[in-house]
Design a protein around this motif. Structure first.
Motif, short mmCIF file in Angstrom:
data_model
loop_
_atom_site.label_atom_id
_atom_site.label_comp_id
_atom_site.label_asym_id
_atom_site.label_seq_id
_atom_site.Cartn_x
_atom_site.Cartn_y
_atom_site.Cartn_z
N THR A 46 4.26 -8.74 -8.95
CA THR A 46 3.14 -8.55 -9.90
C THR A 46 3.48 -9.17 -11.26
OG1 THR A 46 2.65 -6.49 -8.76
CG2 THR A 46 1.63 -6.77 -10.91
N GLU A 106 1.48 -3.10 -12.81
CA GLU A 106 2.15 -2.51 -11.64
C GLU A 106 2.26 -1.00 -11.81
OE1 GLU A 106 2.79 -3.87 -8.86
OE2 GLU A 106 4.15 -2.47 -7.88
N LYS A 107 1.68 -0.27 -10.88
CA LYS A 107 1.76 1.19 -10.78
C LYS A 107 1.53 1.91 -12.13
CE LYS A 107 4.48 1.01 -6.61
NZ LYS A 107 5.14 -0.26 -6.41
N ILE A 113 -4.16 -3.62 -5.76
CA ILE A 113 -3.65 -4.77 -4.99
C ILE A 113 -3.22 -4.24 -3.63
CG2 ILE A 113 -1.82 -6.50 -4.84
CD1 ILE A 113 -1.52 -6.33 -7.90
N ILE A 114 -3.76 -4.84 -2.57
CA ILE A 114 -3.33 -4.49 -1.22
C ILE A 114 -2.51 -5.68 -0.70
CG2 ILE A 114 -4.17 -3.86 1.11
CD1 ILE A 114 -4.60 -1.67 -1.06
N GLY A 115 -1.59 -5.42 0.23
CA GLY A 115 -0.56 -6.41 0.57
C GLY A 115 -0.94 -7.70 1.27
N GLN A 129 9.51 -7.64 -9.59
CA GLN A 129 8.17 -7.41 -9.04
C GLN A 129 7.37 -8.70 -8.94
OE1 GLN A 129 7.22 -4.64 -7.76
NE2 GLN A 129 8.72 -3.19 -8.57
N LEU A 141 2.26 -8.03 3.43
CA LEU A 141 3.15 -6.88 3.40
C LEU A 141 2.87 -5.97 4.59
CD1 LEU A 141 3.04 -5.86 -0.39
CD2 LEU A 141 4.27 -7.73 0.72
N TYR A 196 -1.58 -11.77 -0.14
CA TYR A 196 -1.65 -12.64 -1.32
C TYR A 196 -1.63 -14.10 -0.85
CZ TYR A 196 0.96 -8.52 -3.30
OH TYR A 196 1.42 -7.27 -3.65
N ASP A 201 3.42 -2.93 5.14
CA ASP A 201 2.98 -1.55 4.88
C ASP A 201 1.47 -1.44 5.03
OD1 ASP A 201 5.41 -0.66 4.20
OD2 ASP A 201 5.00 -0.29 2.09
N ASP A 202 0.80 -2.57 4.81
CA ASP A 202 -0.66 -2.56 4.74
C ASP A 202 -1.25 -3.24 5.96
OD1 ASP A 202 -0.43 -1.37 2.25
OD2 ASP A 202 -0.47 -3.27 1.16
N LEU A 205 10.33 -6.77 -4.17
CA LEU A 205 9.43 -7.69 -3.46
C LEU A 205 9.52 -9.11 -4.01
CD1 LEU A 205 7.12 -8.13 -1.48
CD2 LEU A 205 5.56 -7.13 -3.16
N ARG A 254 10.14 5.54 1.92
CA ARG A 254 9.01 6.47 1.98
C ARG A 254 8.79 7.01 3.39
NH1 ARG A 254 5.66 2.77 -2.09
NH2 ARG A 254 5.62 1.43 -0.29
N ARG A 265 0.22 4.38 -7.31
CA ARG A 265 0.95 3.95 -6.11
C ARG A 265 0.85 2.42 -5.93
NH1 ARG A 265 2.19 1.86 -1.86
NH2 ARG A 265 1.66 2.34 0.29
N TYR A 266 -0.08 1.78 -6.70
CA TYR A 266 -0.39 0.36 -6.47
C TYR A 266 -0.28 -0.49 -7.74
CZ TYR A 266 -2.56 2.02 -2.12
OH TYR A 266 -2.79 2.58 -0.89
N GLY A 267 -0.30 -1.81 -7.53
CA GLY A 267 -0.56 -2.73 -8.63
C GLY A 267 -2.07 -2.68 -8.86
C1 G1P Z 1 3.71 -3.40 -3.54
C2 G1P Z 1 3.23 -4.11 -4.79
C3 G1P Z 1 1.99 -3.39 -5.35
C4 G1P Z 1 0.91 -3.32 -4.27
C5 G1P Z 1 1.48 -2.64 -3.01
C6 G1P Z 1 0.47 -2.71 -1.87
O1 G1P Z 1 4.19 -2.12 -3.90
O2 G1P Z 1 4.26 -4.14 -5.74
O3 G1P Z 1 1.48 -4.13 -6.45
O4 G1P Z 1 -0.20 -2.60 -4.74
O5 G1P Z 1 2.68 -3.29 -2.57
O6 G1P Z 1 0.93 -1.98 -0.77
P1 G1P Z 1 5.16 -1.26 -2.92
O7 G1P Z 1 4.28 -0.69 -1.85
O8 G1P Z 1 6.18 -2.23 -2.38
O9 G1P Z 1 5.75 -0.19 -3.78
#
Ligand code: G1P
Length: 267
Positions: free
Chosen positions: A229, A188-189, A201-203, A227, A129, A205, A131-132, A109, A15, A167-169
């Motif tokens: 999730t 999931e998404k 769901i934000i990264g 996944q 994660l 857990y 990304d977050d 993941l 991305r 975009r999210y779980g």
């Molecule tokens: C992953 C998880 C998703 C979650 C997201 C948060 O998705 O699979 O459930 O909501 O991170 O950033 P990804 O961003 O890897 O597509």
């Protein structure tokens, strides 16, 4: 107590292409440190003693970044450039706490988490994660408190707009007490139509180590990847308690070009 954390870093960062083609997105700067250091600092401040970095051969540069460069240090010493040496020394604080494991093909993941299986020794661990990014509150620390209170797994969550649910779980919950959702299912998404709520769901857990056996049985799901999730769903259906925590810190989405550029403005 939660003492171990897993940070998945082996993803190809599609991305964020083309910027992530050579430079892993985790090494992009955000304020006065890289995205990776934001995550590592959050873990250390939350009392984590062992951080497992899941990386790949393609992303060796991450290890290079965290380990000393003898040539560069020698050069700076000869020049007596103490200031620059000190800037590099900041990275030393992670070294005793980190361990590397390798996931050489990006299978999702869930698969990334599974590669850390033999190193995780405790009953529950933290998964973060990169990304977050969450600033203004140590979300991991807060979630550890919630885990201690409810003796449950904990997932960070945030309310998102309809346009963002795919975009999210997404969390389905049976009750909400203050900022905590008692989770009954996850999707999931999903499309807006199939989304059970707007709580994403934000990264972050806190997961039980039994998720590893659940992951082993998990088939490829959304995007053809294993996944996390889906493995969590399996545990939820088998009466494991999962709480979604609506955190109060500021969320920065560093997983997309737009998100990253917006995040830079908020630092
Ligand atoms: C992953 C998880 C998703 C979650 C997201 C948060 O998705 O699979 O459930 O909501 O991170 O950033 P990804 O961003 O890897 O597509």
């Amino acid at each position: 107590m939660i003492k171990e954390a897993i940070i998945p870093l082996a993803g190809l960062g599609t991305r964020l292409l083309p910027f992530s083609k050579i430079l892993p997105k985790e090494l992009l700067p955000l304020g006065n440190k890289t995205i990776l250091e934001h995550i590592l600092d959050e873990c250390l401040e939350a009392g984590i003693k062992k951080i497992i970095l899941v990386t790949s051969k393609r992303k060796r540069i991450i290890k290079d970044y965290l380990y000393p460069d003898p040539y560069l240090l020698n050069y700076l010493k000869k020049k007596n450039d103490i200031k620059s040496i000190q800037k590099l020394k900041i990275l030393d604080r992670y070294r005793k706490k980190i361990k590397f494991v390798y996931q050489n093909s990006p299978k999702g993941l869930g698969d990334a988490v599974l590669t850390a299986k033999s190193i995780v020794k405790e009953k529950f661990f933290l998964l973060v994660l990169p990304d977050d990014i969450i600033i203004k509150e140590n979300c991991s620390k807060k979630m550890i408190n919630i885990h201690n209170k409810y003796q449950s797994s904990v997932i960070a969550s945030k309310k998102v707009n309809n346009s963002e649910v795919s975009r999210y779980g997404i969390i389905k919950y049976s009750k909400k007490i203050n900022n905590n959702l008692f989770i009954s299912d996850l999707v999931e998404k999903p499309s807006v139509k199939n989304s059970p709520s707007n709580y994403a769901i934000i990264g972050r857990y806190i997961l039980p180590s039994k998720i590893f056996s659940s992951l082993k049985k998990t088939k490829k799901g959304s995007s053809g990847e294993v996944q996390i999730t889906d493995a969590m769903k399996h545990l939820i259906y088998n009466d494991n308690k999962f709480v979604g925590h609506l955190f109060s810190g500021a969320y920065l989405d560093c997983g997309t070009v737009n998100g990253y550029n917006n995040s830079l403005k908020k630092m």
